[in-house]
Design a protein around this motif. Structure first.
Motif, PDB file in Angstrom:
ATOM      1  N   GLU A 137     -27.669 -39.248 -28.638  1.00 49.64           N
ATOM      2  CA  GLU A 137     -28.141 -39.016 -27.264  1.00 49.64           C
ATOM      3  C   GLU A 137     -29.031 -40.168 -26.806  1.00 49.64           C
ATOM      4  OE1 GLU A 137     -28.965 -34.387 -26.724  1.00 49.64           O
ATOM      5  OE2 GLU A 137     -30.002 -35.206 -28.485  1.00 49.64           O
ATOM      6  N   PHE A 138     -28.807 -40.614 -25.606  1.00 47.60           N
ATOM      7  CA  PHE A 138     -29.597 -41.696 -25.018  1.00 47.60           C
ATOM      8  C   PHE A 138     -31.007 -41.215 -24.694  1.00 47.60           C
ATOM      9  CE2 PHE A 138     -30.511 -45.338 -22.456  1.00 47.60           C
ATOM     10  CZ  PHE A 138     -31.149 -44.876 -21.314  1.00 47.60           C
ATOM     11  N   LEU A 139     -31.984 -42.056 -24.999  1.00 47.06           N
ATOM     12  CA  LEU A 139     -33.367 -41.775 -24.622  1.00 47.06           C
ATOM     13  C   LEU A 139     -33.813 -42.695 -23.498  1.00 47.06           C
ATOM     14  CD1 LEU A 139     -35.104 -41.341 -28.105  1.00 47.06           C
ATOM     15  CD2 LEU A 139     -34.468 -39.556 -26.483  1.00 47.06           C
ATOM     16  N   VAL A 140     -33.734 -44.014 -23.751  1.00 50.05           N
ATOM     17  CA  VAL A 140     -34.309 -44.957 -22.804  1.00 50.05           C
ATOM     18  C   VAL A 140     -33.704 -46.339 -23.012  1.00 50.05           C
ATOM     19  CG1 VAL A 140     -36.201 -45.583 -24.360  1.00 50.05           C
ATOM     20  CG2 VAL A 140     -36.540 -45.781 -21.896  1.00 50.05           C
ATOM     21  N   SER A 141     -33.620 -47.093 -21.910  1.00 48.98           N
ATOM     22  CA  SER A 141     -33.248 -48.506 -22.004  1.00 48.98           C
ATOM     23  C   SER A 141     -34.414 -49.342 -21.494  1.00 48.98           C
ATOM     24  CB  SER A 141     -31.976 -48.802 -21.211  1.00 48.98           C
ATOM     25  OG  SER A 141     -32.131 -48.453 -19.854  1.00 48.98           O
ATOM     26  N   PHE A 142     -34.538 -50.519 -22.026  1.00 52.39           N
ATOM     27  CA  PHE A 142     -35.735 -51.349 -21.824  1.00 52.39           C
ATOM     28  C   PHE A 142     -35.261 -52.771 -21.640  1.00 52.39           C
ATOM     29  CE2 PHE A 142     -40.270 -51.518 -22.249  1.00 52.39           C
ATOM     30  CZ  PHE A 142     -40.599 -52.711 -22.846  1.00 52.39           C
ATOM     31  N   TYR A 143     -35.541 -53.328 -20.467  1.00 50.61           N
ATOM     32  CA  TYR A 143     -35.083 -54.678 -20.179  1.00 50.61           C
ATOM     33  C   TYR A 143     -36.235 -55.524 -19.698  1.00 50.61           C
ATOM     34  CZ  TYR A 143     -32.764 -58.559 -17.800  1.00 50.61           C
ATOM     35  OH  TYR A 143     -32.382 -59.805 -17.386  1.00 50.61           O
ATOM     36  N   ASN A 144     -36.409 -56.634 -20.349  1.00 54.14           N
ATOM     37  CA  ASN A 144     -37.415 -57.597 -19.914  1.00 54.14           C
ATOM     38  C   ASN A 144     -38.793 -56.943 -19.785  1.00 54.14           C
ATOM     39  OD1 ASN A 144     -37.969 -60.268 -19.343  1.00 54.14           O
ATOM     40  ND2 ASN A 144     -37.624 -60.029 -17.146  1.00 54.14           N
ATOM     41  N   ASN A 145     -39.124 -56.155 -20.783  1.00 54.77           N
ATOM     42  CA  ASN A 145     -40.425 -55.493 -20.880  1.00 54.77           C
ATOM     43  C   ASN A 145     -40.666 -54.383 -19.868  1.00 54.77           C
ATOM     44  OD1 ASN A 145     -41.180 -57.110 -23.062  1.00 54.77           O
ATOM     45  ND2 ASN A 145     -41.876 -58.732 -21.701  1.00 54.77           N
ATOM     46  N   GLU A 146     -39.596 -53.831 -19.302  1.00 52.90           N
ATOM     47  CA  GLU A 146     -39.749 -52.690 -18.406  1.00 52.90           C
ATOM     48  C   GLU A 146     -38.676 -51.645 -18.710  1.00 52.90           C
ATOM     49  OE1 GLU A 146     -41.555 -54.867 -14.399  1.00 52.90           O
ATOM     50  OE2 GLU A 146     -39.604 -53.866 -14.351  1.00 52.90           O
ATOM     51  N   ILE A 147     -39.011 -50.374 -18.474  1.00 55.98           N
ATOM     52  CA  ILE A 147     -38.005 -49.335 -18.626  1.00 55.98           C
ATOM     53  C   ILE A 147     -36.957 -49.500 -17.527  1.00 55.98           C
ATOM     54  CG2 ILE A 147     -37.562 -46.866 -18.411  1.00 55.98           C
ATOM     55  CD1 ILE A 147     -40.197 -46.346 -19.826  1.00 55.98           C
ATOM     56  N   SER A 148     -35.693 -49.543 -17.948  1.00 53.42           N
ATOM     57  CA  SER A 148     -34.601 -49.689 -17.006  1.00 53.42           C
ATOM     58  C   SER A 148     -34.032 -48.328 -16.607  1.00 53.42           C
ATOM     59  CB  SER A 148     -33.501 -50.550 -17.639  1.00 53.42           C
ATOM     60  OG  SER A 148     -32.395 -50.667 -16.788  1.00 53.42           O
ATOM     61  N   GLU A 149     -33.907 -47.456 -17.581  1.00 53.27           N
ATOM     62  CA  GLU A 149     -33.349 -46.131 -17.334  1.00 53.27           C
ATOM     63  C   GLU A 149     -33.842 -45.204 -18.433  1.00 53.27           C
ATOM     64  OE1 GLU A 149     -29.111 -46.289 -17.129  1.00 53.27           O
ATOM     65  OE2 GLU A 149     -28.911 -44.355 -16.161  1.00 53.27           O
ATOM     66  N   LYS A 150     -34.020 -43.933 -18.106  1.00 46.60           N
ATOM     67  CA  LYS A 150     -34.420 -42.967 -19.127  1.00 46.60           C
ATOM     68  C   LYS A 150     -33.739 -41.645 -18.882  1.00 46.60           C
ATOM     69  CE  LYS A 150     -38.683 -41.761 -16.680  1.00 46.60           C
ATOM     70  NZ  LYS A 150     -40.162 -41.669 -16.757  1.00 46.60           N
ATOM     71  N   SER A 151     -33.578 -40.870 -19.963  1.00 45.78           N
ATOM     72  CA  SER A 151     -32.907 -39.587 -19.859  1.00 45.78           C
ATOM     73  C   SER A 151     -33.929 -38.466 -19.693  1.00 45.78           C
ATOM     74  CB  SER A 151     -32.059 -39.340 -21.107  1.00 45.78           C
ATOM     75  OG  SER A 151     -32.888 -39.067 -22.226  1.00 45.78           O
ATOM     76  N   GLU A 152     -33.405 -37.268 -19.505  1.00 52.54           N
ATOM     77  CA  GLU A 152     -34.280 -36.092 -19.371  1.00 52.54           C
ATOM     78  C   GLU A 152     -35.056 -35.822 -20.653  1.00 52.54           C
ATOM     79  OE1 GLU A 152     -31.454 -33.616 -16.207  1.00 52.54           O
ATOM     80  OE2 GLU A 152     -31.650 -32.952 -18.284  1.00 52.54           O
ATOM     81  N   ILE A 153     -34.498 -36.264 -21.775  1.00 52.69           N
ATOM     82  CA  ILE A 153     -35.179 -36.059 -23.057  1.00 52.69           C
ATOM     83  C   ILE A 153     -36.474 -36.872 -23.095  1.00 52.69           C
ATOM     84  CG2 ILE A 153     -34.985 -36.294 -25.563  1.00 52.69           C
ATOM     85  CD1 ILE A 153     -31.927 -36.259 -25.172  1.00 52.69           C
ATOM     86  N   PHE A 154     -36.465 -38.007 -22.486  1.00 49.87           N
ATOM     87  CA  PHE A 154     -37.578 -38.950 -22.526  1.00 49.87           C
ATOM     88  C   PHE A 154     -38.662 -38.484 -21.572  1.00 49.87           C
ATOM     89  CE2 PHE A 154     -38.927 -43.056 -24.059  1.00 49.87           C
ATOM     90  CZ  PHE A 154     -39.818 -43.524 -23.112  1.00 49.87           C
ATOM     91  N   ASP A 155     -39.438 -37.478 -22.024  1.00 52.97           N
ATOM     92  CA  ASP A 155     -40.490 -36.931 -21.165  1.00 52.97           C
ATOM     93  C   ASP A 155     -41.817 -37.641 -21.432  1.00 52.97           C
ATOM     94  OD1 ASP A 155     -40.654 -33.896 -23.205  1.00 52.97           O
ATOM     95  OD2 ASP A 155     -41.483 -35.892 -23.543  1.00 52.97           O
ATOM     96  N   ASP A 156     -42.890 -37.054 -20.942  1.00 49.19           N
ATOM     97  CA  ASP A 156     -44.201 -37.701 -21.026  1.00 49.19           C
ATOM     98  C   ASP A 156     -44.700 -37.885 -22.454  1.00 49.19           C
ATOM     99  OD1 ASP A 156     -45.487 -36.109 -18.005  1.00 49.19           O
ATOM    100  OD2 ASP A 156     -44.207 -37.860 -18.325  1.00 49.19           O
ATOM    101  N   GLN A 157     -44.069 -37.207 -23.401  1.00 44.87           N
ATOM    102  CA  GLN A 157     -44.475 -37.369 -24.796  1.00 44.87           C
ATOM    103  C   GLN A 157     -43.988 -38.689 -25.391  1.00 44.87           C
ATOM    104  OE1 GLN A 157     -46.485 -35.253 -26.620  1.00 44.87           O
ATOM    105  NE2 GLN A 157     -46.793 -34.344 -24.618  1.00 44.87           N
ATOM    106  N   PHE A 158     -43.018 -39.303 -24.717  1.00 45.47           N
ATOM    107  CA  PHE A 158     -42.421 -40.532 -25.225  1.00 45.47           C
ATOM    108  C   PHE A 158     -42.930 -41.744 -24.436  1.00 45.47           C
ATOM    109  CE2 PHE A 158     -39.104 -38.964 -28.063  1.00 45.47           C
ATOM    110  CZ  PHE A 158     -38.927 -37.655 -27.654  1.00 45.47           C
ATOM    111  N   SER A 159     -43.024 -42.858 -25.125  1.00 45.86           N
ATOM    112  CA  SER A 159     -43.306 -44.115 -24.442  1.00 45.86           C
ATOM    113  C   SER A 159     -42.690 -45.255 -25.252  1.00 45.86           C
ATOM    114  CB  SER A 159     -44.811 -44.338 -24.259  1.00 45.86           C
ATOM    115  OG  SER A 159     -45.460 -44.440 -25.513  1.00 45.86           O
ATOM    116  N   VAL A 160     -42.393 -46.342 -24.566  1.00 46.34           N
ATOM    117  CA  VAL A 160     -41.856 -47.519 -25.235  1.00 46.34           C
ATOM    118  C   VAL A 160     -42.649 -48.734 -24.781  1.00 46.34           C
ATOM    119  CG1 VAL A 160     -39.500 -46.718 -25.615  1.00 46.34           C
ATOM    120  CG2 VAL A 160     -40.088 -47.793 -23.439  1.00 46.34           C
ATOM    121  N   GLU A 161     -42.735 -49.697 -25.659  1.00 42.18           N
ATOM    122  CA  GLU A 161     -43.356 -50.948 -25.280  1.00 42.18           C
ATOM    123  C   GLU A 161     -42.934 -52.030 -26.255  1.00 42.18           C
ATOM    124  OE1 GLU A 161     -47.607 -50.606 -25.283  1.00 42.18           O
ATOM    125  OE2 GLU A 161     -47.720 -50.210 -27.424  1.00 42.18           O
ATOM    126  N   ARG A 162     -43.266 -53.243 -25.856  1.00 46.05           N
ATOM    127  CA  ARG A 162     -42.994 -54.398 -26.704  1.00 46.05           C
ATOM    128  C   ARG A 162     -44.319 -55.140 -26.829  1.00 46.05           C
ATOM    129  NH1 ARG A 162     -37.908 -58.597 -25.964  1.00 46.05           N
ATOM    130  NH2 ARG A 162     -37.710 -59.060 -28.184  1.00 46.05           N
TER     131      ARG A 162
END
Lengths: 113, 114
Positions: B44-69
Motif C-alpha cells: 500500500e502506498f503511503l507517501v511520495s517525496f520529491y525534491n524535499n517536499e511531499i508530492s502525494e500522500k494516501s489516507e493511511i498517511f495521517d498526522d502520526q506519520f511524517s517524512v523528511e530528508r
C-alpha cells in the motif's frame, strides 16, 4: 476506482508449464502497468512493465498481455521453473503527479518439479 | 539498477513509542516513496517525496506519520505514536528517472509493535 483486482490468489504449476496471472483495473487514466516479483522477506523486484499503447511486451520467459478495451492485463511465465516460485503483484499508476502505485492483492506461485 | 538500502531491517517497539525508519539511496536520487505491507496483504502506498517536499500522500498517511530528508541523503519515515496496527513491512522505493515510472524497492524494515 483506484482498485486493481488480481487473480488467482494462488497458483500451482508444473515445471515447464505456463503460469498465467490476471489483473483488472477501473481507472482508464492509468498509463503504466508493472509486475513485481517478491520472495519471502524481500522487497518487491520489478519484473516487467507495459504502457497502454502496446498490447504485448516480452522479456525472456515473461510476457505481459494488455487489453485496453477490457481494462485487463496479464502476466505469462513460460517454461516455469521452481526458482520462479514467489508472490507476484501487478500494479497500475498515473505517470503524472505523485506516481503512486496501486497494487493488486498478489498471487502466490508455486512451481513444482 | 542500484536500489536503496533500509535500516533497521527489523524494529520492535512498544505501542505509543516513536519510530524512525531510514532509507539510504545509493546515489543522489530526488524522488522517493514509502509503502507498507501488512503481513500477507498487498503493498500500500503511503507517501511520495520529491525534491524535499511531499508530492502525494494516501489516507493511511495521517498526522502520526511524517517524512523528511534531514541531511540531504537519508530519507526517513517517522511514526510518532505507534499502534498495534502499524505492524508491517515498510518499503522505501526510488524512482528510476525523473521522467520514468519505474520504482525500485529496498529490502524493507519489519516493524513490530507490541
Amino acid at each position: 476506482q483506484q482498485q486493481v483486482k488480481q487473480s488467482p490468489q494462488s497458483l500451482i504449476v508444473q515445471k515447464g508449464g505456463i503460469s498465467i496471472i490476471n489483473c483488472a483495473y477501473e481507472n482508464t487514466a492509468f498509463d503504466y502497468f508493472p509486475w513485481y516479483q517478491q520472495f519471502p522477506g524481500k522487497g518487491p523486484a520489478l519484473l516487467i512493465a507495459i504502457r497502454p499503447d502496446v498490447s504485448e511486451k516480452k522479456e525472456g520467459r515473461f510476457t505481459i498481455s494488455f487489453n485496453k478495451s477490457a481494462k485487463q492485463f496479464s502476466l505469462h511465465i513460460m517454461d516455469s521453473q521452481p526458482g520462479d516460485s514467489a508472490t507476484y503483484f501487478c500494479a497500475a499508476c498515473l505517470s503524472y503527479g505523485g506516481n503512486q502505485f496501486y497494487f493488486g492483492t498478489g498471487t502466490s506461485l508455486t512451481v513444482i518439479p | 539498477e542500484p536500489e536503496v538500502t533500509q535500516t533497521p531491517s527489523h524494529q520492535v517497539t512498544q505501542m505509543g513509542q516513536e519510530v524512525i525508519l531510514r532509507c539510504v539511496p545509493i546515489s543522489n536520487h530526488l524522488y522517493f516513496y514509502w509503502y507498507r505491507q501488512i503481513l500477507g496483504q498487498k503493498v500500500e502506498f503511503l507517501v511520495s517525496f520529491y525534491n524535499n517536499e511531499i508530492s502525494e500522500k494516501s489516507e493511511i498517511f495521517d498526522d502520526q506519520f511524517s517524512v523528511e530528508r534531514p541531511d540531504g541523503s537519508n530519507f526517513t519515515l517517522k511514526i510518532r505514536s505507534t499502534k498495534l496496527e502499524d505492524s508491517a513491512m515498510y518499503f522505501c522505493a526510488r524512482r528510476g528517472t525523473v521522467r520514468g515510472n519505474e520504482q525500485f524497492f529496498g529490502p524493507g524494515t519489519r516493524l513490530t509493535v507490541l
